[in-house]
Every structure is written in C-alpha cells, then in structure tokens.
Design an enzyme around this catalytic site. Structure first.
Site, PDB file in Angstrom:
ATOM      1  N   GLN A  78       0.847  -1.196   0.000  1.00  0.00           N
ATOM      2  CA  GLN A  78       0.000   0.000   0.000  1.00  0.00           C
ATOM      3  C   GLN A  78       0.881   1.244   0.000  1.00  0.00           C
ATOM      4  OE1 GLN A  78      -3.551  -0.313   0.396  1.00  0.00           O
ATOM      5  NE2 GLN A  78      -3.711   1.858  -0.018  1.00  0.00           N
ATOM      6  N   PHE A  79       1.350   1.670  -1.179  1.00  0.00           N
ATOM      7  CA  PHE A  79       2.234   2.830  -1.240  1.00  0.00           C
ATOM      8  C   PHE A  79       1.560   4.100  -0.736  1.00  0.00           C
ATOM      9  CE2 PHE A  79       0.065   3.622  -5.218  1.00  0.00           C
ATOM     10  CZ  PHE A  79       0.113   5.005  -5.369  1.00  0.00           C
ATOM     11  N   THR A  80       0.233   4.151  -0.784  1.00  0.00           N
ATOM     12  CA  THR A  80      -0.475   5.362  -0.362  1.00  0.00           C
ATOM     13  C   THR A  80      -0.353   5.634   1.138  1.00  0.00           C
ATOM     14  OG1 THR A  80      -2.596   4.217  -0.139  1.00  0.00           O
ATOM     15  CG2 THR A  80      -2.106   5.215  -2.282  1.00  0.00           C
TER      16      THR A  80
END
Length: 145
Positions: A78-80
């Site tokens: 989950q890069f966000t």
C-alpha cells in the site's frame, strides 16, 4: 516501514475479478507501506512485531497474538500509506519508495512471517486491487518501524 493492521473476521483481495488472496478469521489484514530508508532488517522487524502483537481476546483478561493462536494474515502492499496531504488538495507520494525498492521489501515481510510460522495470503504488487474485509471490533492500529 509503516503498516495499518486491522483485526478481521475475514478478508480478501481481488484483481481483475479473481480472488488472489483471502483469509478467514480471526486474523489480520496488514497494509504495508515502504519508504526510501527501509531495509530488509526493518522488514523482518515489522513482520516480528505484527506476528506478536497482542490483538485478540484470549479470555480471562489475557490478550493473544497471531503467533499464540495461529491466526492467518492477509498482507497487501500500500504505497499510499506514505501519501502526504498536508499542503493543498492533492496528496504527494514523494515519501513512498518506488516499486523496484518497495516490492522486495514487502516480499521480505511476507517471507519473514512465513518463516515465523504464519499462514500468509497476499495481494498482487502494483495491481489495481479490490480489498474487502470485515473489521472485527472495529480494531485498527498503525505500526511504524
């Protein structure tokens, strides 16, 4: 490294209409974000922390961890989690590590969890994933290493 850890009754991740990972709880859905300074050692530390977090009611006022009860985990990149929305109305992703750096570190978290004895399901790195879950509690914690 940063992880959003949710205690779940069930969780699944779907890519292009196909379920690529799912667990039946009690278990944990773990969203993992990677930043530029992260290392394989931090990935291993995060895995050990998540595996031993006491998030489940064991009765008699005793909390249990995944390691205590053999609870499964669904781990999703989950890069966000490293988005920054402090300025303006559009988040920036500058703090998120690029895919070639992040993917091996998310894989290292999964590998360490499995080495510790965990049953781990995963999403698909970089894919457009649809995550569904039933949050048990609700219970969500943020873990940073």
């Amino acid at each position: 490294m940063r992880a959003v850890v949710q205690r779940v009754a069930e969780a699944a991740v779907t890519v292009d209409g196909e379920v690529v990972g799912s667990i039946e709880g009690p278990g944990l859905c773990v969203l993992v974000g990677v930043t530029h300074e992260d290392t394989p050692a931090k990935a291993a530390q995060l895995a050990r922390k998540v595996w031993t977090l006491r998030l489940f009611d064991g009765g008699d006022d005793i909390e249990r961890s995944c390691s205590d009860i053999g609870a499964p985990l669904l781990v999703i990149s989950q890069f966000t989690l490293y988005g920054d929305a402090r300025k303006g109305r559009r988040p920036t992703w500058n703090a998120a590590a690029p895919g070639p750096v992040a993917e091996p570190l998310v894989d290292a978290v999964v590998a360490e969890l499995r080495a510790l004895g965990a049953k781990v399901e995963t999403g698909r790195f970089g894919a457009d994933m649809k995550v569904s879950l039933v949050n048990d509690g609700p219970f969500t914690v943020l873990v940073e290493i």
